[in-house]
Design an enzyme around this catalytic site. Structure first.
Site, PDB file in Angstrom:
ATOM      1  N   LYS A 255      39.397  33.058  -2.288  1.00 28.18           N
ATOM      2  CA  LYS A 255      37.987  32.709  -3.013  1.00 28.18           C
ATOM      3  C   LYS A 255      37.901  33.461  -4.189  1.00 28.18           C
ATOM      4  O   LYS A 255      37.264  32.586  -5.302  1.00 28.18           O
ATOM      5  CB  LYS A 255      36.824  33.191  -2.192  1.00 28.18           C
ATOM      6  CG  LYS A 255      37.106  32.309  -0.722  1.00 28.18           C
ATOM      7  CD  LYS A 255      36.050  33.067   0.404  1.00 28.18           C
ATOM      8  CE  LYS A 255      36.364  32.073   1.819  1.00 28.18           C
ATOM      9  NZ  LYS A 255      35.894  32.712   2.838  1.00 28.18           N
TER      10      LYS A 255
ATOM     11  N   LYS B 129      39.938  26.322   0.583  1.00 28.17           N
ATOM     12  CA  LYS B 129      40.005  27.062  -0.599  1.00 28.17           C
ATOM     13  C   LYS B 129      41.609  27.226  -0.846  1.00 28.17           C
ATOM     14  O   LYS B 129      42.209  27.647  -1.956  1.00 28.17           O
ATOM     15  CB  LYS B 129      39.254  28.243  -0.377  1.00 28.17           C
ATOM     16  CG  LYS B 129      40.013  29.270   0.728  1.00 28.17           C
ATOM     17  CD  LYS B 129      38.967  29.510   1.925  1.00 28.17           C
ATOM     18  CE  LYS B 129      39.313  29.183   3.134  1.00 28.17           C
ATOM     19  NZ  LYS B 129      38.320  29.153   4.002  1.00 28.17           N
TER      20      LYS B 129
END
Ligand code: HSE
Length: 419
Positions: free
Chosen positions: A201, A102
């Site tokens: 995220k 991520k």
């Protein structure tokens, strides 16, 4: 039977989890997708005593994986700079890339997607958010016809694990240690407990749902390290629990993007997702509110998302993933309104409640409830306040004014997220 030849870069927890899951679930994968996934080579700087790669070719120089006759590079090395370089080289060599990373998508997503598009290959990243709990392809494909107005939830498994255990009376440190032992926490756990992982995220989800850029502009990030066990007790008495929420909300071309602890109603969906589970609410016009929950960390959960990307690639058509909306702006965090929970530790003297209330009144901030709790000792007493919503820009001065009272010893506060 379709066949997909892959090279795995990285040989840590996530990569070895993928290696094992491809073996244990090979029959399941063949049955559901008619696909055989063959690992041609592994880029491992060193051996991992926890996993024997059998006869698979090992490259000590991870970049050499790109030279093999493979369809897909699976980037599982983590980190940002080397991962970016590896992904760029692979895309430019016209290999598809699947990543669980991520940080690299958050920091370089726009660049990487545009290089993938230019080369006519794909960069897929389902596991980068909530491991294999399906959210990326859900937003990208299944909800393609819906207008999304808000995404909110617990996106960091370690934080949810720690807060759930603190809710049951455990201390912070031993639970963090447990999360590390179970392989949930990041190599540097400050990314989990300071909110960075959840922020990465939600930044990625916001780019998918609202077209914000990757990297996004700076936004507000706070972790769980200021939460005390007692806050759960006081929150509970008023019908709340405490969760770490990451939020992206779109209104009239502005985006409210943030990640911080929040009181949520005890009877809400998110309040009841405990342990390492991630939970997400997606508000849409066509489907109402969707609830998604699942394991958001760990070897198997991450392998599940990586394999779903590989299966998707096996019958792939090139899709646009770069949908930057230049006109959308991040709302200034200080212009947002929040209801607050305050824990104020004050001297147990007459008139203390009145002097504290008057500080709120002077700033025109209404109090929804105020209660004095059991004394901590002869001198100090906790006072718990729930406010009505007020502007974030007024918060610091309010706290400064409260701390200026001789009777106030300590203050903690948490925002309340409306459910
Ligand atoms: N450390 C992360 C978490 C793992 O706890 O959610 C998956 O990103």
């Amino acid at each position: 039977m379709n066949k997909l030849k892959i090279g795995i870069c990285g040989w840590g927890n996530v990569a070895t989890g993928l290696f094992k899951t491809l073996q244990t679930n090979a029959a399941e994968i063949k049955k559901s997708s008619n696909l055989e996934i063959e690992i041609i080579a592994i880029g491992a700087r060193r051996d991992n005593p926890k996993c024997d790669p059998g006869n698979v070719i090992i490259e000590r120089d991870i970049f050499k994986i790109i030279d093999h006759d493979i369809d897909v590079i699976v980037e599982l090395i983590g980190g940002v700079d080397v991962a970016r370089e590896l992904i760029l080289k692979a895309l430019n060599a016209k290999k598809h890339v699947v990543t669980a990373n991520k940080a690299v998508i958050f920091n370089h997503g726009d660049e990487l997607f545009s290089v993938a598009n230019k080369n006519g290959v794909k960069l897929l990243y389902e596991s980068s958010v909530c491991a294999g709990t399906p959210i990326i392809k859900l937003l990208n494909q299944e909800l393609a016809a819906s207008k999304i107005s808000k995404i909110s939830g617990m996106l960091n498994g370690t934080s949810n694990f720690i807060l759930s255990n603190m809710e049951e009376g455990m201390e912070f440190e031993p639970t963090l240690k447990l999360a590390q032992e179970k392989g949930y926490a990041e190599p540097d756990p400050s990314f989990d407990i300071e909110g960075t992982d959840a922020a990465h995220k939600i930044g990625i989800l916001s780019s998918l749902a609202f077209g914000s850029s990757l990297p996004p502009k700076d936004f507000y990030i706070e972790g769980i390290n200021g939460i005390y066990k007692d806050d759960f007790k006081y929150a509970y008495e008023m019908g709340y629990t405490i969760k770490h929420l990451a939020i992206a909300k779109s209104t009239n071309n502005t985006i409210d993007l943030r990640a911080h602890p929040s009181l949520v109603k005890l009877d809400s969906y998110l309040a009841n997702l405990k342990g390492v589970r991630n939970g997400i609410e997606v508000e849409t016009d066509l489907l109402g509110t969707l609830h998604i929950a699942g394991s958001g960390a760990g070897q198997e959960a991450t392998a599940s998302g990586v394999i779903s990307d590989l299966i998707y690639l096996s019958d792939s058509k090139i899709r646009e993933v770069n949908n930057i909306n230049e006109s959308s702006e991040l709302i200034d965090f200080f212009d947002l309104d929040f209801q607050y929970y305050f824990y104020i530790e004050a001297s147990d003297v007459s008139g203390v409640m009145a002097s504290i209330s008057s500080i709120f009144a002077n700033k025109d901030i209404s109090i929804e409830s105020i209660s004095q709790k059991e004394n901590l000792n002869d001198d100090l007493v906790p006072i718990i306040i729930i406010t009505d919503p007020f502007k974030e820009k007024d918060y610091q001065e309010l706290v400064d004014n409260l701390l200026a009272l001789d009777s106030v010893n300590k203050i903690r506060s948490i925002r309340i997220e409306p459910q």
